[in-house]
Design a protein around this motif. Structure first.
Motif, PDB file in Angstrom:
ATOM      1  N   GLN A   1       4.261  15.539 -27.408  1.00 47.76           N
ATOM      2  CA  GLN A   1       5.477  15.693 -27.478  1.00 47.76           C
ATOM      3  C   GLN A   1       6.732  15.074 -27.342  1.00 47.76           C
ATOM      4  O   GLN A   1       6.244  14.074 -26.063  1.00 47.76           O
ATOM      5  N   LEU A   2       8.100  14.674 -27.949  1.00 50.50           N
ATOM      6  CA  LEU A   2       9.031  13.701 -26.887  1.00 50.50           C
ATOM      7  C   LEU A   2       9.208  15.056 -26.570  1.00 50.50           C
ATOM      8  O   LEU A   2      10.151  16.297 -27.121  1.00 50.50           O
ATOM      9  N   ILE A   3      10.896  14.574 -24.979  1.00 46.72           N
ATOM     10  CA  ILE A   3      10.949  15.374 -24.576  1.00 46.72           C
ATOM     11  C   ILE A   3      12.123  14.360 -24.209  1.00 46.72           C
ATOM     12  O   ILE A   3      12.661  13.334 -24.202  1.00 46.72           O
ATOM     13  N   ARG A   4      13.714  15.095 -23.986  1.00 42.04           N
ATOM     14  CA  ARG A   4      15.203  14.316 -23.034  1.00 42.04           C
ATOM     15  C   ARG A   4      15.375  15.709 -22.595  1.00 42.04           C
ATOM     16  O   ARG A   4      15.538  16.859 -22.896  1.00 42.04           O
ATOM     17  N   ARG A   5      16.748  14.926 -21.526  1.00 43.37           N
ATOM     18  CA  ARG A   5      16.830  16.205 -21.143  1.00 43.37           C
ATOM     19  C   ARG A   5      18.417  16.043 -21.415  1.00 43.37           C
ATOM     20  O   ARG A   5      18.850  16.053 -22.451  1.00 43.37           O
TER      21      ARG A   5
ATOM     22  N   GLY B   1      -4.573  22.992 -26.327  1.00 38.64           N
ATOM     23  CA  GLY B   1      -5.048  23.155 -25.856  1.00 38.64           C
ATOM     24  C   GLY B   1      -4.339  22.516 -24.806  1.00 38.64           C
ATOM     25  O   GLY B   1      -4.586  22.693 -23.736  1.00 38.64           O
ATOM     26  N   GLY B   2      -4.083  21.603 -24.926  1.00 39.92           N
ATOM     27  CA  GLY B   2      -2.678  20.120 -24.065  1.00 39.92           C
ATOM     28  C   GLY B   2      -1.838  19.834 -24.756  1.00 39.92           C
ATOM     29  O   GLY B   2      -1.981  19.922 -26.158  1.00 39.92           O
ATOM     30  N   TRP B   3      -1.282  19.505 -23.824  1.00 40.46           N
ATOM     31  CA  TRP B   3       0.813  19.203 -23.993  1.00 40.46           C
ATOM     32  C   TRP B   3       0.059  18.389 -23.410  1.00 40.46           C
ATOM     33  O   TRP B   3      -0.001  17.862 -22.090  1.00 40.46           O
ATOM     34  N   LEU B   4       0.893  17.177 -24.202  1.00 40.46           N
ATOM     35  CA  LEU B   4       2.076  15.930 -23.496  1.00 40.46           C
ATOM     36  C   LEU B   4       3.068  15.495 -23.808  1.00 40.46           C
ATOM     37  O   LEU B   4       3.590  15.851 -25.061  1.00 40.46           O
ATOM     38  N   CYS B   5       3.745  15.301 -22.611  1.00 42.22           N
ATOM     39  CA  CYS B   5       5.005  15.285 -23.399  1.00 42.22           C
ATOM     40  C   CYS B   5       5.910  13.923 -22.364  1.00 42.22           C
ATOM     41  O   CYS B   5       5.612  14.060 -21.806  1.00 42.22           O
ATOM     42  N   LEU B   6       6.229  13.278 -23.436  1.00 42.42           N
ATOM     43  CA  LEU B   6       6.832  11.884 -22.929  1.00 42.42           C
ATOM     44  C   LEU B   6       8.218  11.703 -22.661  1.00 42.42           C
ATOM     45  O   LEU B   6       8.274  12.618 -24.022  1.00 42.42           O
ATOM     46  N   GLU B   7       9.013  11.569 -22.196  1.00 44.85           N
ATOM     47  CA  GLU B   7      10.494  11.477 -22.097  1.00 44.85           C
ATOM     48  C   GLU B   7      10.632  10.745 -23.098  1.00 44.85           C
ATOM     49  O   GLU B   7      10.399   9.331 -23.056  1.00 44.85           O
ATOM     50  N   GLN B   8      12.216  10.615 -24.121  1.00 36.66           N
ATOM     51  CA  GLN B   8      12.302   9.989 -25.434  1.00 36.66           C
ATOM     52  C   GLN B   8      13.962   9.608 -25.135  1.00 36.66           C
ATOM     53  O   GLN B   8      14.307  10.647 -26.025  1.00 36.66           O
ATOM     54  N   ARG B   9      14.706   8.674 -24.827  1.00 37.23           N
ATOM     55  CA  ARG B   9      16.058   9.163 -24.906  1.00 37.23           C
ATOM     56  C   ARG B   9      16.426   8.971 -26.003  1.00 37.23           C
ATOM     57  O   ARG B   9      15.390   8.419 -26.377  1.00 37.23           O
ATOM     58  N   GLY B  10      17.943   8.892 -26.539  1.00 31.90           N
ATOM     59  CA  GLY B  10      18.160   8.395 -27.944  1.00 31.90           C
ATOM     60  C   GLY B  10      18.021   9.466 -28.812  1.00 31.90           C
ATOM     61  O   GLY B  10      17.245  10.719 -28.908  1.00 31.90           O
ATOM     62  N   PRO B  11      17.948   9.126 -30.336  1.00 31.47           N
ATOM     63  CA  PRO B  11      17.656  10.191 -31.593  1.00 31.47           C
ATOM     64  C   PRO B  11      16.359   9.486 -31.708  1.00 31.47           C
ATOM     65  O   PRO B  11      15.690   9.354 -31.688  1.00 31.47           O
TER      66      PRO B  11
ATOM     67  N   GLY C   1      14.131  10.839 -35.146  1.00 31.75           N
ATOM     68  CA  GLY C   1      13.661  11.020 -37.004  1.00 31.75           C
ATOM     69  C   GLY C   1      13.295  12.490 -36.673  1.00 31.75           C
ATOM     70  O   GLY C   1      12.278  13.298 -36.085  1.00 31.75           O
ATOM     71  N   HIS C   2      12.350  12.640 -38.339  1.00 36.48           N
ATOM     72  CA  HIS C   2      11.713  13.255 -38.860  1.00 36.48           C
ATOM     73  C   HIS C   2      10.799  13.604 -38.287  1.00 36.48           C
ATOM     74  O   HIS C   2       9.987  14.168 -37.375  1.00 36.48           O
ATOM     75  N   ASN C   3       9.586  12.398 -38.179  1.00 36.13           N
ATOM     76  CA  ASN C   3       8.184  12.150 -37.918  1.00 36.13           C
ATOM     77  C   ASN C   3       8.800  11.238 -36.103  1.00 36.13           C
ATOM     78  O   ASN C   3       8.934  10.006 -35.948  1.00 36.13           O
ATOM     79  N   ALA C   4       9.309  12.079 -35.383  1.00 37.40           N
ATOM     80  CA  ALA C   4       9.661  11.383 -33.747  1.00 37.40           C
ATOM     81  C   ALA C   4       8.854  10.309 -33.466  1.00 37.40           C
ATOM     82  O   ALA C   4       9.735   9.618 -32.504  1.00 37.40           O
ATOM     83  N   LEU C   5       7.405  10.934 -33.716  1.00 39.75           N
ATOM     84  CA  LEU C   5       6.889  10.058 -32.916  1.00 39.75           C
ATOM     85  C   LEU C   5       7.042   8.430 -33.068  1.00 39.75           C
ATOM     86  O   LEU C   5       7.232   7.369 -32.935  1.00 39.75           O
ATOM     87  N   LEU C   6       7.367   8.387 -34.917  1.00 40.50           N
ATOM     88  CA  LEU C   6       7.559   6.788 -35.446  1.00 40.50           C
ATOM     89  C   LEU C   6       8.894   6.963 -35.596  1.00 40.50           C
ATOM     90  O   LEU C   6       9.278   5.399 -36.617  1.00 40.50           O
ATOM     91  N   GLN C   7       9.608   7.428 -35.728  1.00 36.21           N
ATOM     92  CA  GLN C   7      11.318   7.823 -35.941  1.00 36.21           C
ATOM     93  C   GLN C   7      12.271   7.775 -34.728  1.00 36.21           C
ATOM     94  O   GLN C   7      12.664   8.745 -34.090  1.00 36.21           O
ATOM     95  N   SER C   8      12.308   6.421 -32.898  1.00 31.23           N
ATOM     96  CA  SER C   8      12.890   6.991 -32.144  1.00 31.23           C
ATOM     97  C   SER C   8      13.311   6.198 -31.442  1.00 31.23           C
ATOM     98  O   SER C   8      12.723   4.471 -31.968  1.00 31.23           O
ATOM     99  N   HIS C   9      13.448   5.665 -30.259  1.00 29.50           N
ATOM    100  CA  HIS C   9      13.579   4.124 -29.339  1.00 29.50           C
ATOM    101  C   HIS C   9      12.123   3.839 -28.912  1.00 29.50           C
ATOM    102  O   HIS C   9      12.049   2.942 -28.434  1.00 29.50           O
ATOM    103  N   LEU C  10      11.397   4.901 -28.849  1.00 32.41           N
ATOM    104  CA  LEU C  10       9.507   4.869 -28.534  1.00 32.41           C
ATOM    105  C   LEU C  10       8.622   3.964 -30.277  1.00 32.41           C
ATOM    106  O   LEU C  10       8.967   3.953 -31.008  1.00 32.41           O
ATOM    107  N   ASP C  11       8.318   2.459 -29.613  1.00 32.62           N
ATOM    108  CA  ASP C  11       7.213   1.918 -30.225  1.00 32.62           C
ATOM    109  C   ASP C  11       6.845   3.171 -31.280  1.00 32.62           C
ATOM    110  O   ASP C  11       5.862   3.748 -30.240  1.00 32.62           O
ATOM    111  N   PRO C  12       7.392   2.256 -32.272  1.00 33.07           N
ATOM    112  CA  PRO C  12       5.917   3.119 -33.328  1.00 33.07           C
ATOM    113  C   PRO C  12       5.068   3.062 -33.463  1.00 33.07           C
ATOM    114  O   PRO C  12       3.917   4.210 -33.170  1.00 33.07           O
ATOM    115  N   ALA C  13       4.101   1.862 -32.480  1.00 34.60           N
ATOM    116  CA  ALA C  13       2.641   1.424 -32.209  1.00 34.60           C
ATOM    117  C   ALA C  13       2.246   2.150 -31.376  1.00 34.60           C
ATOM    118  O   ALA C  13       0.817   3.146 -31.433  1.00 34.60           O
TER     119      ALA C  13
END
Length: 290
Positions: A44-48, A3-13, A15-27
């Motif tokens: 969701q992670l998003i990028r341009r 019912g709701g979506w939170l989309c956060l811009e995260q540049r770069g690559p 991984g399979h579990n993007a919230l834990l496998q990207s340049h975003l702090d996994p914590a």
């Protein structure tokens, strides 16, 4: 179902579990998922669109917040210097349709196209091909995103704030979906349903839309399923009972790039009937206060 979506811009690559496998702090990714998921808000992670160098982000990043409910959907945006700011959001309120004044209103719809190649190779190849075909025509309305589900339908996409999902989109179909959404309508070609509803509810709603030729985004409401029957109500008071069954599909096909062929199952509407005389759906609730 979301019912709701939170989309956060995260540049770069990603991984399979993007919230834990990207340049975003996994914590931060882990905490966002733990706070938003139980409340019914999808993160969701998003990028341009474009090249994605393997380097840490620099400068502020965009975040979008959406509520997809048909009694008052909305889309908001903010530019953040620190993603951990999002941990202060009231996700239960967001799922109920209250944004509490967060961010700024966004009037035009967003199209998020899955390009998470580490999750599914087809999404990377076909999703990026779609994004490239749309580049330069829609400004900030088109973003790449992490896994949205339904990758066997790649290129897969979701429109916000309505929450309608699409599969096997081409540039012209994406153009049409964005144009219709900007006018408060939904195109049914390649549409897979509204994320607001359960899987059975999505199938039932689309079956009614197809039968009566309804395109207004917020014209229909879906009530909880009673066994294999789903009640769909129009804002003008008309009501239908839709019988939904699960079926196997032939011939067998891969459900992901590079996978062996299997016989997948899908939900189909096998009957759409008017509700008996004197029976109507529950009245639509008033839009939630913001």
């Amino acid at each position: 179902m979301a019912g709701g979506w939170l989309c956060l811009e995260q540049r770069g690559p990603w991984g399979h579990n993007a919230l834990l496998q990207s340049h975003l702090d996994p914590a931060v990714g882990r905490a966002l998922d733990a706070a938003a998921g139980p409340a019914g808000v999808r993160v969701q992670l998003i990028r341009r669109p474009g090249r994605h160098a393997d380097e840490p982000p620099d400068g502020p990043r965009r975040a979008y917040l959406a509520h997809t409910g048909p009694t008052g959907s909305w889309l908001r945006a903010a530019d953040l210097s620190d993603p951990s700011e999002l941990l202060g959001l009231n996700f239960a309120a967001i799922a109920a349709g209250r944004h509490g004044g967060w961010g700024r209103e966004v009037a035009e719809p967003l199209l998020l196209v899955c390009t998470n190649g580490r999750r599914d190779r087809c999404c990377a190849v076909l999703g990026r091909e779609l994004v490239a075909g749309l580049q330069g025509r829609h400004g900030d309305a088109v973003w790449e995103t992490t896994h949205t589900g339904g990758h066997r339908f790649a290129p897969a996409a979701v429109l916000l704030p309505s929450g309608y999902t699409y599969g096997r989109l081409g540039p012209h179909q994406a153009d049409a979906a964005l144009a219709a959404a900007g006018s408060g309508k939904v195109t049914l070609e390649h549409c897979r349903g509204r994320s607001t509803w359960t899987r059975a509810g999505q199938v039932a709603e689309l079956a009614v839309r197809d039968q009566i030729g309804e395109h207004l985004i917020d014209a229909l409401r879906v009530e909880p399923a009673d066994g294999d029957q789903v009640r769909v109500t129009h804002q003008d008071g008309r009501t239908w009972t839709v019988t939904v069954h699960e079926r196997e599909l032939d011939p067998p096909r891969p459900n992901s790039c590079g996978k062996a062929a299997v016989r997948p199952t899908t939900l189909v509407a096998v009957d759409v009937s008017d509700a008996p005389a004197g029976v109507s759906g529950s009245p639509a609730p008033d839009p939630p206060p913001n």
